[in-house]
Design an enzyme around this catalytic site. Sequence first.
Site, PDB file in Angstrom:
ATOM      1  N   TYR A  73     -33.414  26.802   8.054  1.00 53.35           N
ATOM      2  CA  TYR A  73     -32.800  27.060   6.751  1.00 53.35           C
ATOM      3  C   TYR A  73     -33.818  26.791   5.657  1.00 53.35           C
ATOM      4  O   TYR A  73     -34.851  26.149   5.879  1.00 53.35           O
ATOM      5  CB  TYR A  73     -31.535  26.211   6.539  1.00 53.35           C
ATOM      6  CG  TYR A  73     -31.789  24.742   6.287  1.00 53.35           C
ATOM      7  CD1 TYR A  73     -31.946  24.262   4.992  1.00 53.35           C
ATOM      8  CD2 TYR A  73     -31.876  23.841   7.338  1.00 53.35           C
ATOM      9  CE1 TYR A  73     -32.184  22.924   4.757  1.00 53.35           C
ATOM     10  CE2 TYR A  73     -32.103  22.503   7.111  1.00 53.35           C
ATOM     11  CZ  TYR A  73     -32.260  22.041   5.810  1.00 53.35           C
ATOM     12  OH  TYR A  73     -32.500  20.715   5.585  1.00 53.35           O
ATOM     13  N   CYS A  74     -33.538  27.306   4.465  1.00 53.67           N
ATOM     14  CA  CYS A  74     -34.363  27.052   3.285  1.00 53.67           C
ATOM     15  C   CYS A  74     -33.428  26.935   2.089  1.00 53.67           C
ATOM     16  O   CYS A  74     -32.321  26.413   2.226  1.00 53.67           O
ATOM     17  CB  CYS A  74     -35.420  28.143   3.104  1.00 53.67           C
ATOM     18  SG  CYS A  74     -34.776  29.809   2.885  1.00 53.67           S
ATOM     19  N   ARG A  75     -33.816  27.421   0.938  1.00 52.58           N
ATOM     20  CA  ARG A  75     -32.933  27.341  -0.224  1.00 52.58           C
ATOM     21  C   ARG A  75     -31.960  28.506  -0.257  1.00 52.58           C
ATOM     22  O   ARG A  75     -30.779  28.345  -0.499  1.00 52.58           O
ATOM     23  CB  ARG A  75     -33.740  27.298  -1.528  1.00 52.58           C
ATOM     24  CG  ARG A  75     -32.868  27.120  -2.773  1.00 52.58           C
ATOM     25  CD  ARG A  75     -33.660  27.040  -4.048  1.00 52.58           C
ATOM     26  NE  ARG A  75     -34.532  28.163  -4.270  1.00 52.58           N
ATOM     27  CZ  ARG A  75     -34.163  29.354  -4.769  1.00 52.58           C
ATOM     28  NH1 ARG A  75     -32.914  29.558  -5.099  1.00 52.58           N
ATOM     29  NH2 ARG A  75     -35.041  30.310  -4.929  1.00 52.58           N
TER      30      ARG A  75
END
Length: 120
Positions: A73-75
């Site tokens: 995941y990231c932003r």
Amino acid sequence: MMKNIFLMIGALLLTAVSGCLPLEWNDGVLIDVRSPQEFQEGALKGAINIPHTMIGEKIEAVVPDKSTRIFLYCRSGRRVESAMKVLKAKKYTALCNLGGIEEARQELRLPVVKAPAGKR
């Protein structure tokens, strides 16, 4: 009604094929591909930070078995796509794009934890 059922089944099958079901990350590795600064501000409990720009260099030290399930995941999900391309090129086979941190938090039901004040 039937159309909705077929759409739901199709979505579940697509997710299953992508290596994301069941969404129990504890049988894999949870990786946050955001920057170290973003990670320090708050990350999902249990996540390991490997920025997307360094994933190719660091992944084998963290996940040597290329069949291990990797949840990323990231932003917003954009950097995950970049990281997944690198991981696929390195022959990792069980990748799951959780999208942004909020979607990942909801999907995995994990809290966001912040680094202690001295480590920010």
